[in-house]
Design an enzyme around this catalytic site. Structure first.
Site, PDB file in Angstrom:
ATOM      1  N   GLY A   1       0.902  -0.810  -0.202  1.00  9.97           N
ATOM      2  CA  GLY A   1      -0.342  -0.236   0.243  1.00  9.97           C
ATOM      3  C   GLY A   1       0.880   1.124   0.198  1.00  9.97           C
TER       4      GLY A   1
ATOM      5  N   HIS B   1     -11.531  14.154 -14.550  1.00  8.71           N
ATOM      6  CA  HIS B   1     -11.796  14.351 -15.835  1.00  8.71           C
ATOM      7  C   HIS B   1      -9.994  15.315 -14.939  1.00  8.71           C
ATOM      8  CE1 HIS B   1     -12.433  18.334 -16.212  1.00  8.71           C
ATOM      9  NE2 HIS B   1     -13.243  18.833 -15.270  1.00  8.71           N
TER      10      HIS B   1
END
Length: 229
Positions: free
Chosen positions: A86, A155
Site C-alpha cells: 500500500g 476528467h
C-alpha cells in the site's frame, strides 16, 4: 514509463502464471480481486505469495508462501507479478528489487469498473483499480498506481507513478498528483489542485490549494503539519 490505453489491456493472449508480492492484508484483497476477475473471465492461474518478510504460516488464504524477492528474481519462466504493497515508497522499493526479465506487471481493474476506449483513460503497467472506483475521461495513471475501494478520479486528472489512494479518496478534474502521493481514506483533492511528489494527505483532508512535495497535510482545508524526509 510505458503507458497504454485501457483498451490495449482488454484482450489478453495466454496470460502467464501470476503471483502476488505482499503476503499481508492487501495481498489477500488483491487475491480477492483476481478471483473476481476470474469469475468474470477466466484469465489468471495464481501460484501464491512472495514477501521479503515471511508470513507466520506456510500458506496465505489457502495459497503457498513461495519466497522472497531474490527467489522471485530467480524464476526462469515468464511470470506475472502483482505488487500488493500500500505504501508508495514500499511499492517502489519492491519494483526496484524485481529485476528479472521474465517478470511482467499486469494491469488489474475490477470487472465492475467502467473503462471503455471512448473514456480515453491511460494506464501504466502494474496499476491496480479496486471495486467501486469511478474514472471519467481523459485521465492518465502512471505505472503502479493503486486505487483502493470506491475512489473517484475526474476528467483530465494525472496521477504520477506509485500514487496510492485509500478507500473513497477523490481526485477532482484536472488535478495533478506527483509521483508517490498518498491520499488517506476519504481525502479529497479539489479540481485543478496540484500535489507535489511524495506528499501525504491525511484521512478526510481536503486539499483546496496546491501542496508542495514531501509534506504531510491534514484537515479541512488541508494544512501542512510536517515536512517528510
Amino acid at each position: 514509463m510505458t503507458q497504454l490505453f485501457f483498451s490495449d489491456h482488454s484482450i489478453m493472449e495466454a496470460a502467464p502464471p501470476l503471483v502476488i508480492f505482499g503476503a499481508g492484508g492487501l495481498g489477500r484483497e488483491v487475491l480477492l480481486l483476481l478471483q473476481q476477475l476470474n469469475e468474470a473471465q477466466p484469465t489468471w492461474t495464481i501460484g501464491g505469495f512472495y514477501d521479503d518478510q515471511p508470513p507466520s504460516s506456510p500458506t496465505v488464504a489457502g495459497l503457498p508462501y513461495l519466497g522472497t524477492s531474490a527467489d522471485l528474481n530467480a524464476t526462469t519462466e515468464p511470470l506475472a507479478v502483482v505488487v500488493a504493497v500500500g505504501s508508495p515508497s514500499g511499492r517502489a522499493g519492491v519494483v526496484r528489487r524485481l529485476t528479472a526479465p521474465q517478470l511482467s506487471f499486469p494491469v488489474l481493474v475490477h470487472p465492475g469498473v467502467a473503462l471503455a476506449a471512448h473514456q480515453r483513460v491511460e494506464l501504466g503497467e502494474g496499476c491496480i483499480i479496486q471495486q467501486g472506483c469511478i474514472l471519467t475521461c481523459d485521465i492518465v495513471l502512471g505505472s503502479f498506481v493503486f486505487l483502493n475501494l470506491g475512489c473517484t478520479v475526474g476528467h483530465d486528472a494525472t496521477l504520477g507513478e506509485f500514487c496510492s489512494l485509500m478507500p473513497h479518496a477523490n481526485v477532482g478534474g484536472a488535478a495533478q498528483l506527483g509521483t508517490g502521493v498518498y491520499l488517506g481514506t476519504n481525502a479529497t483533492v479539489i479540481q485543478g489542485v496540484c500535489i507535489g511528489e511524495n506528499a501525504l494527505l491525511g484521512a478526510g483532508a481536503v486539499a483546496v490549494r496546491d501542496l508542495p512535495a514531501n509534506v504531510t497535510a491534514v484537515g479541512v482545508p488541508a494544512r501542512v503539519i510536517k515536512y517528510n524526509k
